[in-house]
Design a protein around this motif. Structure first.
Motif, mmCIF file in Angstrom:
data_model
loop_
_atom_site.group_PDB
_atom_site.id
_atom_site.type_symbol
_atom_site.label_atom_id
_atom_site.label_comp_id
_atom_site.label_asym_id
_atom_site.label_seq_id
_atom_site.Cartn_x
_atom_site.Cartn_y
_atom_site.Cartn_z
ATOM 1 N N LEU A 169 0.816 -1.154 -0.046
ATOM 2 C CA LEU A 169 0.011 -0.027 0.097
ATOM 3 C C LEU A 169 1.010 1.367 -0.191
ATOM 4 C CD1 LEU A 169 -2.739 -1.051 2.506
ATOM 5 C CD2 LEU A 169 -3.065 -0.383 0.278
ATOM 6 N N ILE A 170 2.013 1.299 0.851
ATOM 7 C CA ILE A 170 2.847 2.272 0.851
ATOM 8 C C ILE A 170 3.468 2.654 -0.570
ATOM 9 C CG2 ILE A 170 4.827 3.229 2.022
ATOM 10 C CD1 ILE A 170 4.068 1.847 4.394
ATOM 11 N N ILE A 171 3.960 1.586 -1.087
ATOM 12 C CA ILE A 171 4.521 1.577 -2.301
ATOM 13 C C ILE A 171 3.724 2.229 -3.495
ATOM 14 C CG2 ILE A 171 5.815 0.244 -4.177
ATOM 15 C CD1 ILE A 171 7.135 -1.465 -1.848
ATOM 16 N N GLY A 172 2.549 1.581 -3.357
ATOM 17 C CA GLY A 172 1.561 2.081 -4.586
ATOM 18 C C GLY A 172 1.314 3.563 -4.234
ATOM 19 N N GLY A 173 1.185 3.956 -2.750
ATOM 20 C CA GLY A 173 0.735 5.429 -2.782
ATOM 21 C C GLY A 173 2.169 6.336 -3.188
ATOM 22 N N LEU A 174 3.090 5.903 -2.998
ATOM 23 C CA LEU A 174 4.470 6.620 -3.397
ATOM 24 C C LEU A 174 4.705 6.764 -4.630
ATOM 25 C CD1 LEU A 174 6.629 5.659 -0.520
ATOM 26 C CD2 LEU A 174 5.718 7.731 -0.670
ATOM 27 N N SER A 175 4.257 5.560 -5.418
ATOM 28 C CA SER A 175 4.442 5.424 -6.968
ATOM 29 C C SER A 175 3.601 6.496 -7.863
ATOM 30 C CB SER A 175 4.279 4.209 -7.541
ATOM 31 O OG SER A 175 3.152 3.564 -7.203
ATOM 32 N N THR A 176 2.333 6.637 -7.263
ATOM 33 C CA THR A 176 1.817 7.684 -8.014
ATOM 34 C C THR A 176 1.544 9.151 -7.477
ATOM 35 O OG1 THR A 176 -0.292 6.979 -6.536
ATOM 36 C CG2 THR A 176 -0.107 5.828 -8.553
ATOM 37 N N LYS A 181 1.584 16.371 -10.646
ATOM 38 C CA LYS A 181 1.523 17.634 -11.571
ATOM 39 C C LYS A 181 0.504 17.371 -12.467
ATOM 40 C CE LYS A 181 6.262 19.320 -11.090
ATOM 41 N NZ LYS A 181 7.656 19.764 -12.037
ATOM 42 N N ASN A 182 0.125 16.006 -12.585
ATOM 43 C CA ASN A 182 -1.164 15.927 -13.391
ATOM 44 C C ASN A 182 -2.392 16.212 -12.705
ATOM 45 O OD1 ASN A 182 0.763 14.633 -15.286
ATOM 46 N ND2 ASN A 182 0.535 12.543 -14.818
ATOM 47 N N GLN A 183 -2.234 16.421 -11.607
ATOM 48 C CA GLN A 183 -3.702 16.589 -10.603
ATOM 49 C C GLN A 183 -4.037 18.366 -10.866
ATOM 50 O OE1 GLN A 183 -5.738 14.606 -8.854
ATOM 51 N NE2 GLN A 183 -4.510 13.053 -9.379
ATOM 52 N N PRO A 184 -5.168 18.599 -11.304
ATOM 53 C CA PRO A 184 -5.432 19.994 -11.224
ATOM 54 C C PRO A 184 -5.307 20.689 -9.971
ATOM 55 C CG PRO A 184 -7.374 18.801 -11.105
ATOM 56 C CD PRO A 184 -6.306 17.712 -11.345
ATOM 57 N N LYS A 185 -4.838 21.931 -10.062
ATOM 58 C CA LYS A 185 -4.773 22.963 -8.883
ATOM 59 C C LYS A 185 -6.348 23.413 -8.748
ATOM 60 C CE LYS A 185 -0.014 24.860 -8.675
ATOM 61 N NZ LYS A 185 0.653 26.105 -8.611
ATOM 62 N N VAL A 186 -6.852 23.088 -7.391
ATOM 63 C CA VAL A 186 -8.117 23.416 -7.284
ATOM 64 C C VAL A 186 -8.381 24.758 -6.365
ATOM 65 C CG1 VAL A 186 -9.262 21.287 -7.188
ATOM 66 C CG2 VAL A 186 -8.228 22.153 -5.098
ATOM 67 N N ALA A 187 -7.116 25.114 -5.876
ATOM 68 C CA ALA A 187 -6.988 26.649 -5.047
ATOM 69 C C ALA A 187 -5.811 26.505 -4.623
ATOM 70 C CB ALA A 187 -8.073 26.494 -3.839
ATOM 71 N N GLU A 188 -5.213 27.689 -4.236
ATOM 72 C CA GLU A 188 -3.841 28.066 -3.698
ATOM 73 C C GLU A 188 -3.728 27.202 -2.372
ATOM 74 O OE1 GLU A 188 -0.098 29.369 -3.982
ATOM 75 O OE2 GLU A 188 -1.547 29.935 -5.465
ATOM 76 N N GLU A 189 -2.495 26.293 -2.503
ATOM 77 C CA GLU A 189 -2.140 25.561 -1.448
ATOM 78 C C GLU A 189 -1.522 26.478 -0.245
ATOM 79 O OE1 GLU A 189 0.536 22.379 -2.780
ATOM 80 O OE2 GLU A 189 -1.094 21.582 -3.879
ATOM 81 N N ARG A 331 -3.960 13.905 -3.409
ATOM 82 C CA ARG A 331 -4.742 13.245 -4.104
ATOM 83 C C ARG A 331 -4.173 12.313 -5.142
ATOM 84 N NH1 ARG A 331 -6.444 17.940 -7.249
ATOM 85 N NH2 ARG A 331 -5.414 19.274 -6.022
ATOM 86 N N ALA A 332 -2.956 12.445 -5.675
ATOM 87 C CA ALA A 332 -2.240 11.613 -6.740
ATOM 88 C C ALA A 332 -1.740 10.441 -5.899
ATOM 89 C CB ALA A 332 -0.866 12.402 -6.973
ATOM 90 N N ALA A 333 -1.620 10.183 -4.593
ATOM 91 C CA ALA A 333 -1.344 9.132 -3.775
ATOM 92 C C ALA A 333 -2.605 8.014 -3.835
ATOM 93 C CB ALA A 333 -0.927 9.486 -2.675
ATOM 94 N N LEU A 334 -3.655 8.634 -3.687
ATOM 95 C CA LEU A 334 -4.794 7.829 -3.868
ATOM 96 C C LEU A 334 -4.848 6.790 -4.896
ATOM 97 C CD1 LEU A 334 -7.415 10.102 -2.391
ATOM 98 C CD2 LEU A 334 -6.236 8.483 -1.093
ATOM 99 N N GLU A 335 -4.767 7.164 -5.946
ATOM 100 C CA GLU A 335 -4.765 6.344 -7.090
ATOM 101 C C GLU A 335 -3.745 5.137 -6.968
ATOM 102 O OE1 GLU A 335 -3.607 6.197 -11.929
ATOM 103 O OE2 GLU A 335 -3.021 7.707 -10.628
ATOM 104 N N GLY A 336 -2.673 5.161 -6.325
ATOM 105 C CA GLY A 336 -1.942 4.108 -5.931
ATOM 106 C C GLY A 336 -2.357 3.117 -4.952
ATOM 107 N N ILE A 337 -2.875 3.977 -3.695
ATOM 108 C CA ILE A 337 -3.402 3.012 -2.841
ATOM 109 C C ILE A 337 -4.641 2.104 -3.387
ATOM 110 C CG2 ILE A 337 -4.609 3.462 -0.671
ATOM 111 C CD1 ILE A 337 -2.837 5.880 -0.201
ATOM 112 N N ASN A 338 -5.638 2.810 -4.012
ATOM 113 C CA ASN A 338 -6.838 2.492 -4.270
ATOM 114 C C ASN A 338 -6.333 1.159 -5.456
ATOM 115 O OD1 ASN A 338 -8.414 4.006 -3.004
ATOM 116 N ND2 ASN A 338 -8.748 5.453 -4.660
ATOM 117 N N ALA A 339 -5.443 1.151 -6.203
ATOM 118 C CA ALA A 339 -5.098 0.241 -7.158
ATOM 119 C C ALA A 339 -4.654 -0.918 -6.503
ATOM 120 C CB ALA A 339 -4.024 0.774 -8.072
ATOM 121 N N VAL A 340 -3.668 -0.859 -5.470
ATOM 122 C CA VAL A 340 -3.245 -1.945 -4.542
ATOM 123 C C VAL A 340 -4.390 -2.475 -3.864
ATOM 124 C CG1 VAL A 340 -1.746 -2.493 -2.846
ATOM 125 C CG2 VAL A 340 -0.956 -0.929 -4.435
#
Length: 399
Positions: A169-176, A181-189, A331-340
């Motif tokens: 799970l950790i590896i999956g989250g880190l990998s994605t 940068k592929n994630q859109p900016k929804v507001a100023e962080e 938000r990007a890490a969730l893709e890898g966590i969900n995939a695993v």
């Protein structure tokens, strides 16, 4: 009695009603929450419900239980949230502990007693396949996610130690997360303002349980640590919990037989309340050698272990969620966590089928259960009840 006290009492009564009537999985549960908590009572707004649901799905632990507690937190603070947790999980916990006692009693006193459940064991695999299909269609959107899912399934097939799952799970989250940068900016962080008390509580309990178990070797403490660790690492809901529990308690520790596990899982699909209640069943049977007290102790300890970490974490994150969700790496890490997690589901279907005899009857009930779930509106409890009735009739007439 103050107006606030009456409101809290009504809220807990609503949670009790949900705990006794929430059949049909997460989708039906969300519809019931929307109707009762938003439209009927107005505890929160509809937009807030969907946002809290998204947050709970992003955290490890039982998402439906976290959502109930998060609403309680918004309505009346942590005290009401913990009471809501207790009211929500107690009915299902009692049912599953009782099921464990009855199944063990039948096996001890009636040879071949579990023959009445001969059909719901393959039916349980049908439920897993259906859950996998629904989860995969929702979570796997990219080629990278598909590859991660297949790799995790492959690893889980051939290396079934419970300790490999959190690493994956950790590896999956880190990998994605590196593709943030592929994630859109929804507001100023903006810089996060974090109150760490609940995080320290979560981590402190985890460390104390691990140290206490290692030093004392006392089974209740070991059992609590096992479930607390699983509750801290499970992403994706109750269906993802299944391969963890099966690997650790059936294959690794041999506390349950595959037949007992599948029977309990099928029963858990036919009762209302949280799907993580399967943990109470597994914990109760894990301490069966201590008699009735062992069943009750194991069931309650397992329930506490599996539910508490997710609650600590939701209380920790909910305070700064509005800021955290703006960060693209999160938000990007969730893709890898969900995939695993999806890969775990594929592995679970195989690992649970492997001990069953590969005959036409089992295959028929696996495919039949999946087809009923996929193509009809028959509820899960009715499907399970039908399987039990068929099993009892077959046992009576054919032996």
């Amino acid at each position: 009695m103050s107006v606030r006290t009456v409101r809290y009492y009504v809220f807990l009564k609503d949670i009790l009603v949900l705990s006794l009537t929430a059949f049909g999985g997460p989708q039906a549960f969300l519809a019931m929450l929307l109707e009762r908590m938003v439209k009927k009572r107005g505890y929160i707004q509809e937009e807030e419900l969907w946002e809290l649901n998204a947050l709970c799905n992003m955290l490890p632990g039982p998402s439906s239980t976290q959502l109930v507690s998060a609403i309680g937190f918004r309505v009346g603070g942590p005290n009401l949230a913990y009471l809501a947790l207790l009211v929500w999980i107690l009915p299902a916990t009692i049912i599953m502990v009782t099921a464990a006692v009855l199944i063990d009693f039948l096996q001890e006193n009636t040879p071949g007693a579990l023959n009445f459940a001969r059909f719901i064991q393959p039916m349980a695999i049908g439920f897993i396949i259906f859950a996998a299909q629904k989860t995969i269609s929702k979570m796997i959107k990219t080629t990278e996610a598909m590859i991660l899912m297949l790799i995790s399934a492959f690893v889980a097939f051939f290396y079934s130690s419970p300790y490999i799952f959190p690493v994956m799970l950790i590896i999956g989250g880190l990998s994605t997360s590196m593709k943030y940068k592929n994630q859109p900016k929804v507001a100023e962080e903006s810089p996060l303002t974090i109150r760490w008390s609940n995080f320290y509580l979560w981590g402190g309990v985890l460390i104390l349980a691990a140290i206490g178990g290692a030093i004392t070797k006392y089974q209740p403490i070991l059992l609590f640590e096992n479930f607390y660790r699983n509750g801290s690492l499970i992403f994706g809901g109750g269906q993802v919990l299944v391969p963890y529990l099966y690997t650790e308690f059936v294959e690794f520790k041999h506390f349950l037989s595959s037949e007992e596990f599948l029977t309990g899982y099928a029963i858990s699909q036919g009762i209302p309340g949280p799907t993580f209640s399967i943990s109470s069943y597994v914990g109760a049977l894990s301490m069966r050698e201590s008699g009735l007290i062992g069943f009750i102790t194991g069931g309650l300890i397992s329930a506490a272990g599996i539910f508490l970490p997710g609650i600590f974490l939701i209380f920790f994150v909910i305070r700064f969620w509005d800021q955290l969700k703006l960060y693209r790496p999160v938000r990007a890490a969730l893709e890898g966590i969900n995939a695993v997690s999806c890969g775990m589901l594929i592995a679970a279907a195989y690992l649970l089928f492997e001990p069953l005899e590969a005959n036409s009857t089992n295959i028929f009930f696996i495919l039949g259960t999946y087809s009923l779930l996929q193509f009809t509106k028959i509820s899960s409890p009715m499907i399970i009840a039908g399987g039990l009735v068929l099993g009892i009739i077959t046992q009576h007439f054919l032996g």
